[in-house]
Design an enzyme around this catalytic site. Structure first.
Site, PDB file in Angstrom:
ATOM      1  N   TYR A   1      -1.595  -0.364  10.584  1.00  0.00           N
ATOM      2  CA  TYR A   1      -1.636  -0.719   9.155  1.00  0.00           C
ATOM      3  C   TYR A   1      -0.360  -0.262   8.462  1.00  0.00           C
ATOM      4  O   TYR A   1       0.247  -1.019   7.696  1.00  0.00           O
ATOM      5  CB  TYR A   1      -2.864  -0.107   8.505  1.00  0.00           C
ATOM      6  CG  TYR A   1      -3.030  -0.486   7.051  1.00  0.00           C
ATOM      7  CD1 TYR A   1      -3.197  -1.814   6.673  1.00  0.00           C
ATOM      8  CD2 TYR A   1      -3.028   0.487   6.044  1.00  0.00           C
ATOM      9  CE1 TYR A   1      -3.343  -2.171   5.342  1.00  0.00           C
ATOM     10  CE2 TYR A   1      -3.182   0.137   4.717  1.00  0.00           C
ATOM     11  CZ  TYR A   1      -3.337  -1.189   4.366  1.00  0.00           C
ATOM     12  OH  TYR A   1      -3.484  -1.540   3.047  1.00  0.00           O
TER      13      TYR A   1
ATOM     14  N   SER B   1       0.863  -1.183   0.000  1.00  0.00           N
ATOM     15  CA  SER B   1       0.000   0.000   0.000  1.00  0.00           C
ATOM     16  C   SER B   1       0.896   1.228   0.000  1.00  0.00           C
ATOM     17  O   SER B   1       2.057   1.158   0.424  1.00  0.00           O
ATOM     18  CB  SER B   1      -0.878   0.008   1.256  1.00  0.00           C
ATOM     19  OG  SER B   1      -1.511   1.268   1.443  1.00  0.00           O
TER      20      SER B   1
END
Length: 247
Positions: A144, A131
């Site tokens: 995350y 990501s």
């Protein structure tokens, strides 16, 4: 000659879209995820095979490797997710442990189990989906960002360790992708918070956009390695700089 691809997290979102793209490109696709009903439906659609596999379960991963067999052309490590958006001082330790298990340990276990088959193919591709959060800290990113950064470092380490082996190693880092389940899971099923993530953005990425990028990378000749590809919508400059002109 038939080429084989494994896609983890294939039951929805980017994983399902990637499986569709690779199947359309002529790969024999092996789907791996936890939800058998969704896997069976997608496998029927694509003429693929599936293995019910929780990537954090070493036994399940070993069963996946057995099902794949001796050679594998493409591995897409896509299984992962986010939980919560609390600041570090208030974050759930349990959520962090879950994200670490799924995003980092799951990727590690699948890679270890299937790497010999990638090498044996003579022209393997190991692609880890991370990501933009792996490369930019932001408020609310919390666990995350930490775990996706871990997968990014894992990928770069593999690139060095596998030098001279017939395996290309790629990190694909998508930015804002509007899939339904990712946001819902992150916010505990809160549809309003999920929708607010994409509110007013003229064109967030779709799962198919990411899948098309995977397909392009997989189509490249053996000597071309994409070390890192960052994929963002035009309306996202950073994790926090986003055009919401339609809001």
């Amino acid at each position: 000659m038939t080429r084989t691809a494994v896609v983890t997290g294939a039951s929805s979102g980017i994983g399902a879209a990637t499986a569709r793209r690779l199947a359309a490109d002529g790969f024999t696709v092996v789907l791996a995820a936890r939800r058998e009903d969704r896997l069976a439906e997608l496998a029927d659609e694509l003429g693929a095979t599936y293995v019910v596999c929780d990537t954090t379960d070493a036994t399940a991963v070993a069963e996946l490797a057995t099902a794949v067999g001796d050679t594998l052309d493409v591995l897409v490590n896509n299984a992962g997710g986010a939980l919560g958006a609390d600041p570090v001082a208030e974050a759930s330790v349990a959520d962090w442990k879950t994200m670490f298990d799924v995003n980092v340990i799951g990727t590690l276990q699948v890679t270890q189990a299937l790497l010999p088959a990638l090498v044996a193919s003579g022209n393997g591709l190991l692609l880890n989906v991370t990501s933009t959060a792996a490369h930019e800290a932001y408020v609310g990113g919390s666990g995350y960002t930490v775990t996706k950064a871990g997968v990014s470092v894992l990928t770069r380490t593999l690139r060095q360790e596998l030098l001279g082996q017939p395996v290309r190693v790629t990190e694909l880092a998508p930015g804002m992708v509007a899939t339904e389940e990712f946001g819902l899971r992150r916010f505990g099923g809160d549809q309003a918070r999920r929708d607010a993530t994409y509110a007013g953005v003229p064109g967030p990425l779709s799962a198919a956009d990411v899948a098309d990028t995977v397909g392009w990378i997989a189509s490249l000749p053996w000597h071309v390695n994409i070390d890192l590809l960052v994929l963002k919508p035009r309306d996202q400059a950073s994790q926090t700089q986003i055009n919401r002109s339609q809001g």
